[in-house]
Each structure stands twice: as C-alpha cells, then as structure tokens.
Design a protein around this motif. Sequence first.
Motif, PDB file in Angstrom:
ATOM      1  N   ILE A 173      38.375 -68.685  20.571  1.00 36.48           N
ATOM      2  CA  ILE A 173      39.081 -69.315  19.447  1.00 36.48           C
ATOM      3  C   ILE A 173      38.947 -68.453  18.185  1.00 36.48           C
ATOM      4  CG2 ILE A 173      39.270 -71.439  18.058  1.00 36.48           C
ATOM      5  CD1 ILE A 173      39.870 -71.956  20.991  1.00 36.48           C
ATOM      6  N   GLY A 174      37.797 -67.795  18.035  1.00 31.35           N
ATOM      7  CA  GLY A 174      37.585 -66.955  16.852  1.00 31.35           C
ATOM      8  C   GLY A 174      38.443 -65.707  16.864  1.00 31.35           C
ATOM      9  N   GLN A 175      38.590 -65.104  18.052  1.00 32.33           N
ATOM     10  CA  GLN A 175      39.262 -63.801  18.146  1.00 32.33           C
ATOM     11  C   GLN A 175      40.755 -63.890  18.399  1.00 32.33           C
ATOM     12  OE1 GLN A 175      38.052 -60.729  17.572  1.00 32.33           O
ATOM     13  NE2 GLN A 175      36.141 -61.692  16.957  1.00 32.33           N
ATOM     14  N   MET A 176      41.247 -65.009  18.946  1.00 34.13           N
ATOM     15  CA  MET A 176      42.677 -65.026  19.275  1.00 34.13           C
ATOM     16  C   MET A 176      43.524 -65.319  18.040  1.00 34.13           C
ATOM     17  SD  MET A 176      43.610 -68.419  21.375  1.00 34.13           S
ATOM     18  CE  MET A 176      43.248 -70.039  20.799  1.00 34.13           C
ATOM     19  N   MET A 177      44.773 -64.882  18.118  1.00 30.93           N
ATOM     20  CA  MET A 177      45.717 -65.183  17.045  1.00 30.93           C
ATOM     21  C   MET A 177      46.721 -66.201  17.544  1.00 30.93           C
ATOM     22  SD  MET A 177      46.722 -61.964  14.728  1.00 30.93           S
ATOM     23  CE  MET A 177      46.920 -60.608  15.801  1.00 30.93           C
ATOM     24  N   GLU A 178      47.024 -67.156  16.666  1.00 30.72           N
ATOM     25  CA  GLU A 178      48.063 -68.144  16.945  1.00 30.72           C
ATOM     26  C   GLU A 178      48.770 -68.455  15.647  1.00 30.72           C
ATOM     27  OE1 GLU A 178      46.903 -70.921  20.661  1.00 30.72           O
ATOM     28  OE2 GLU A 178      45.824 -71.417  18.833  1.00 30.72           O
ATOM     29  N   LYS A 179      49.840 -69.211  15.793  1.00 29.04           N
ATOM     30  CA  LYS A 179      50.577 -69.673  14.622  1.00 29.04           C
ATOM     31  C   LYS A 179      49.731 -70.729  13.923  1.00 29.04           C
ATOM     32  CE  LYS A 179      54.448 -72.145  15.386  1.00 29.04           C
ATOM     33  NZ  LYS A 179      55.853 -72.305  15.781  1.00 29.04           N
ATOM     34  N   VAL A 180      49.604 -70.629  12.622  1.00 22.18           N
ATOM     35  CA  VAL A 180      48.845 -71.643  11.903  1.00 22.18           C
ATOM     36  C   VAL A 180      49.606 -72.052  10.643  1.00 22.18           C
ATOM     37  CG1 VAL A 180      47.407 -69.824  10.892  1.00 22.18           C
ATOM     38  CG2 VAL A 180      46.624 -72.164  10.779  1.00 22.18           C
ATOM     39  N   GLU A 181      49.654 -73.351  10.436  1.00 20.41           N
ATOM     40  CA  GLU A 181      50.277 -73.878   9.226  1.00 20.41           C
ATOM     41  C   GLU A 181      49.158 -74.164   8.235  1.00 20.41           C
ATOM     42  OE1 GLU A 181      52.666 -77.376   9.838  1.00 20.41           O
ATOM     43  OE2 GLU A 181      52.951 -77.632   7.682  1.00 20.41           O
ATOM     44  N   LEU A 182      49.126 -73.414   7.156  1.00 19.91           N
ATOM     45  CA  LEU A 182      48.033 -73.531   6.188  1.00 19.91           C
ATOM     46  C   LEU A 182      48.273 -74.693   5.242  1.00 19.91           C
ATOM     47  CD1 LEU A 182      47.813 -69.723   5.431  1.00 19.91           C
ATOM     48  CD2 LEU A 182      46.164 -71.043   6.762  1.00 19.91           C
ATOM     49  N   PHE A 183      47.201 -75.422   4.941  1.00 20.80           N
ATOM     50  CA  PHE A 183      47.352 -76.530   3.985  1.00 20.80           C
ATOM     51  C   PHE A 183      47.334 -75.967   2.551  1.00 20.80           C
ATOM     52  CE2 PHE A 183      42.869 -76.337   5.309  1.00 20.80           C
ATOM     53  CZ  PHE A 183      42.193 -76.264   4.102  1.00 20.80           C
ATOM     54  N   ASP A 184      47.836 -76.764   1.624  1.00 22.63           N
ATOM     55  CA  ASP A 184      47.949 -76.302   0.238  1.00 22.63           C
ATOM     56  C   ASP A 184      46.570 -76.172  -0.413  1.00 22.63           C
ATOM     57  OD1 ASP A 184      50.672 -76.229   0.475  1.00 22.63           O
ATOM     58  OD2 ASP A 184      50.969 -78.255  -0.318  1.00 22.63           O
ATOM     59  N   GLN A 185      46.502 -75.294  -1.404  1.00 21.68           N
ATOM     60  CA  GLN A 185      45.256 -75.076  -2.137  1.00 21.68           C
ATOM     61  C   GLN A 185      44.776 -76.372  -2.796  1.00 21.68           C
ATOM     62  OE1 GLN A 185      43.384 -72.049  -2.554  1.00 21.68           O
ATOM     63  NE2 GLN A 185      41.924 -73.549  -3.381  1.00 21.68           N
ATOM     64  N   MET A 186      43.503 -76.700  -2.552  1.00 14.43           N
ATOM     65  CA  MET A 186      42.904 -77.857  -3.219  1.00 14.43           C
ATOM     66  C   MET A 186      42.045 -77.337  -4.373  1.00 14.43           C
ATOM     67  SD  MET A 186      41.829 -79.669   0.341  1.00 14.43           S
ATOM     68  CE  MET A 186      40.815 -80.972  -0.347  1.00 14.43           C
ATOM     69  N   PRO A 187      41.954 -78.111  -5.456  1.00 13.32           N
ATOM     70  CA  PRO A 187      41.175 -77.617  -6.602  1.00 13.32           C
ATOM     71  C   PRO A 187      39.677 -77.673  -6.328  1.00 13.32           C
ATOM     72  CG  PRO A 187      41.963 -79.841  -7.031  1.00 13.32           C
ATOM     73  CD  PRO A 187      42.534 -79.437  -5.708  1.00 13.32           C
ATOM     74  N   ARG A 188      38.915 -76.755  -6.926  1.00 13.97           N
ATOM     75  CA  ARG A 188      37.459 -76.866  -6.905  1.00 13.97           C
ATOM     76  C   ARG A 188      37.060 -77.897  -7.948  1.00 13.97           C
ATOM     77  NH1 ARG A 188      35.390 -72.137  -9.015  1.00 13.97           N
ATOM     78  NH2 ARG A 188      33.327 -73.011  -8.602  1.00 13.97           N
ATOM     79  N   LEU A 189      35.985 -78.607  -7.676  1.00 14.44           N
ATOM     80  CA  LEU A 189      35.530 -79.609  -8.639  1.00 14.44           C
ATOM     81  C   LEU A 189      34.878 -78.906  -9.826  1.00 14.44           C
ATOM     82  CD1 LEU A 189      33.876 -82.378  -6.391  1.00 14.44           C
ATOM     83  CD2 LEU A 189      36.224 -82.264  -7.239  1.00 14.44           C
ATOM     84  N   THR A 190      35.043 -79.498 -11.018  1.00 14.54           N
ATOM     85  CA  THR A 190      34.346 -78.955 -12.190  1.00 14.54           C
ATOM     86  C   THR A 190      32.916 -79.492 -12.178  1.00 14.54           C
ATOM     87  OG1 THR A 190      34.926 -80.862 -13.540  1.00 14.54           O
ATOM     88  CG2 THR A 190      36.491 -79.027 -13.530  1.00 14.54           C
ATOM     89  N   ASP A 191      32.036 -78.907 -12.966  1.00 17.33           N
ATOM     90  CA  ASP A 191      30.650 -79.378 -13.038  1.00 17.33           C
ATOM     91  C   ASP A 191      30.591 -80.834 -13.495  1.00 17.33           C
ATOM     92  OD1 ASP A 191      29.803 -76.967 -12.151  1.00 17.33           O
ATOM     93  OD2 ASP A 191      29.080 -76.216 -14.084  1.00 17.33           O
ATOM     94  N   GLU A 192      31.498 -81.208 -14.415  1.00 15.39           N
ATOM     95  CA  GLU A 192      31.528 -82.599 -14.895  1.00 15.39           C
ATOM     96  C   GLU A 192      31.905 -83.535 -13.757  1.00 15.39           C
ATOM     97  OE1 GLU A 192      33.077 -80.034 -16.539  1.00 15.39           O
ATOM     98  OE2 GLU A 192      31.414 -79.883 -17.976  1.00 15.39           O
ATOM     99  N   GLU A 193      32.907 -83.133 -12.971  1.00 16.93           N
ATOM    100  CA  GLU A 193      33.335 -83.973 -11.836  1.00 16.93           C
ATOM    101  C   GLU A 193      32.201 -84.134 -10.832  1.00 16.93           C
ATOM    102  OE1 GLU A 193      38.159 -83.196 -11.600  1.00 16.93           O
ATOM    103  OE2 GLU A 193      36.806 -81.643 -10.872  1.00 16.93           O
TER     104      GLU A 193
END
Lengths: 361, 182
Positions: A175-195
């Motif tokens: 699974i690590g070495q093979m290539m397949e089609k992948v649909e990437l999910f959208d970028q999620m924000p990193r939490l701020t220190d306050e959050e």
Amino acid sequence: MGELKLMKGNEALAEAAIRAGADAYFGYPITPQSEVIEYLMSEKPYERTGMVVLQAESEVAAINMIYGAAGAGKRVITSSSSPGISLKQEGISYISGAELPCVYANVVRGGPGLGTIQPSQADYFQSVKGGGHGDYKQIVLAPASVQEMSDFVKLGFELAFKYRIAVLILSDGVIGQMMEKVELFDQMPRLTDEEIYEKFPWATTGKKKGTERRIITSLDLDSHKMEEHNHHLQRKYKTIMENEVRSEAIHCDDAEYIFVAYGSSARIAQKAVDMARAKGIKAGLIRLITLFPFPEKQLQAFCKQGVKGFLAVEMSAGQMVEDVRLSVAGCAKVQHYGRFGGIIHSPEEVLRAMEQQIIGG
Amino acid sequence: MTEEIIIAGFGGQGVLSMGKILAYSGIMQDQEVSWMPSYGPEMRGGTANVTVIISDERVSSPILTRFDTGIILNQQSMDKFEGSVKPGGVLLYDPNGITRHPERTDIDVYQIEGARLSAEMGNTKIFNMVILGAYMKVKPIVLLENVIKGLKKSLPERYHTLIPLNEDAIRLGMKNVVRKTA
C-alpha cells in the motif's frame, strides 16, 4: 470533487497530513516508507501551512517529540516501518497512559529483527495487543488503497482527538509503494494557540493567571489512583468498541465461504473472490478496516447466516486468525493462509488455500 | 474492461516511468488504475518491473501472477515472465539483447526495436516512449490524446517542451511494431 492525483500510498499519507491541518511531522527514514518524509521535505509544508517537518536523530527521539507536542494540544503525526515502530513502543505506551491524541503510521516490512524491506503484515499482534507495556489500546486503521492512506489520516485525527488516543494507520509495503488514483480532500486550517487553549482543557499551553495547572503524565505512585485511571481507560476502550467498528463486506450476502483480511491481503482476497465466483464457489470477503476495535459482531453475524468456513488471509504466520477464532467461537471452521517474510501471496494461492483447507478440508 | 500488464526490463530503461504514464493516461480517461513496482535491492543495476492495471471497475489485487500483456525488455525478464502471460494474451518485446526469443504459440507475440529506433532518433532516453507507442498500437486501451494530457499533468512545467519529442517517439513505436505470430 477534490483534486485527483496519481500518488504512492506513502505520498498520499504525507499530503493528507498537510491537508488535515497537522502542526508537525517528526520522523526518521526507513524503507519502505521513506517517501513520507521525502515528500514532506520537498513539499515544504512550513511554507504552505506553517507545519513543522523535522527529521529526528532517531525513532525514539521522534516519538518523544510527538509526546511533547501532543501534550501541548498540537496535531502531530509520525511514521516508520516495523523495526522503527518497535523503537517507538515505549513512547506509545506513555502517550496512551497520558491519554494524548496522535496519529502514526507503520508501513510494515518483513521481520523479525531487521528482516527485509518487502511487504508483510506480521506486526498485527504488536498493533492490537499492545506493543508497549501496560493495559492500553490504540485505534488501528488498516488502509487497503492509496485513497484510504489519505482518508485515514483525516479520520485518524478526528478519532485521536475525540477519544484522546493514539491512532495507528497499519499499512504495508504494498500500500505504501503502489500508486493509485487518489482524490485529495481540501486543506483544513491548523488550529491557533487560542483555539487549542479553548478546545482542549487538558493541553499544556502555559499556565495563565488564575487558572489551574494542567499536567500531562503517565505516572501516579498512588496505586489506587492508578487503578481508577486504568478503569477510566478501559471504559473509554469499551466506548470505542461499541461505536467505532468499521468493516466492508464484499459479496457476503449469499456466501458460504468467507475470506477475512485487511490491507493489501484484502485486495488480493477480493481477486480470489472474483475467481471463486467464476468457478461457481459462493465466496465472499469481509475486509477489516478497524483492527482495534475488532469487527466481532460482523463476523458473528455470518455464523447465523450459515457460513461454512472462514479463511483468514494475512502476510504472517497467523496472527489476526486468532481474533477471528475468538469472534466466531467455533461456529464454523477457521483456518489461516499467508506467505510471510516479505513474500506476497497471489490470488491463485489464496483461492487454492480456500479450496484445500476449508472447502475440501 | 480490465487490462493487467507487466512491464519488465533493466533499471534505467524507464520501465517504472512508462508504467506511470500508462496509469496517468488511464486516469485521464476516467478509469481506475494501479501501479505496483518491484522495489528494493534488485532495482540497483538489475531488473525492474511494474504491474499496471487499467480497469473500468475498482481494481482488486494490485499483485498478480498472470497478465493480459507482458512488455519484456531484457532476457532475464523474458525468462521470468514469458510464462506469466495468459493464454490468448499479448507479449511485446524488444529483440535487443535477447538471446532466446519467445517460444509460446498460445499468445500473440509482437516485436518492437525500441533500442535501435531511439538510438536512430539520437535520444535513447525516449526508448520507453517508443515501446509505449508499440503497446498502444497493439492494445488501443489508452488514447494518444490522453497520454499527452497525462504527460502534461504529471511532468513539471519546465519539461513540457519535451512533450512533442515524446509524441514523435510514441508515433514511431506505433508505426514500427511487428507481429511475430501468425
């Protein structure tokens, strides 16, 4: 629809870490998962999202960096392959005792010892029975495709923070070495220190005036308190067992014989199901997605359906098969088949094993 | 439709990247694909091979022992994989360096002189694209326009000037592939 790419499983995992809003990756290279850190270093996520990527001096250092950063409420991930994962076990036990969220991936290679760099599934016991010391459990997700190498990073972080637990993505060299089609999910924000301070009342973000000290530890010399802590952990694991089981049944509705497999062996067994059906054998596949919690009830349901036998297919000398036996408790024949030490079984071998050990045996 | 292919040769011949281009082309025409390389010490100077699957359905096993098509580019790979082509399948090979030609009569055997043709073009790096062209002629599963689309998507922008050269190599392969079985 998200962005479509052709990627290796290792690369998809790395990209998913960035997109899941991870704050840091700490790791040390080892085949067959070095593409994770290679990809992260070339993608420079510190420029994209501010995520830290750091090659530690060893696996032991990397897991302790995870321990520290997770204690501060950060979203952190590491990865390695079998010998490196063994080195990380002390840290995993501490993280489990201190109830910290983290995601880590094991792209399994053949063992024991340094073994080989070829694929294997012989780290099942270590993953689900506790590779480190103490009465702890971790959630174990078993991706069977490059798509799931991406999706399970996002899911892993959700579960890790929901339960304050370590989540292991148990992959292998295929699974690590093979290539397949992948649909990437959208970028999620990193939490701020306050959050982080607001959301996680346990996170050590620096004591503010008039607030309680927050302490992260796995140590309590008062045994009564430690017993109570253990009871608390066990209740948490029970909740996870009730709510987080995941599996996929393929052609099982009318099946008389069922392959039980996870990860790359599930893909191989799926081909064996197609070949069996072409020969008129009513075969099905139950693909385990969570190894802890183990899909016991899903397996038991097949007993009521009148399934005549189960073949556990795994690239090991027979580890997951023990949990299959415990689950079905003698209702039907259970046998194991698998090549190991870095050899991958073929769909033909897997089908032959079903015919000889279960149907004809 | 499911096409299961093994591409095998020496490390450095572009075996893995040819497989990657095939897989990318499959994605460009909305198909499911998998690309599973041999990895490890055998790749350093020795043989390299990759299993590519292109399918209209979800791909089951990325690990196979029998193939619809074998693309064989050295003698070691011929010894290892001639027997792995399914009866009725296709074996495409480059005769350069081959000392024992395929003997099976239950498969369709094709020959492409990729090493000679790419040397004549003055660029042995496009060897694998000549082979790819030959394959595309024998098994028209991925279309040329989708290969070009795939190249554009997978190559960094600075290499896009090389796409016409690759296209010429594919066409050369298409034109020069020869059927060896009756």
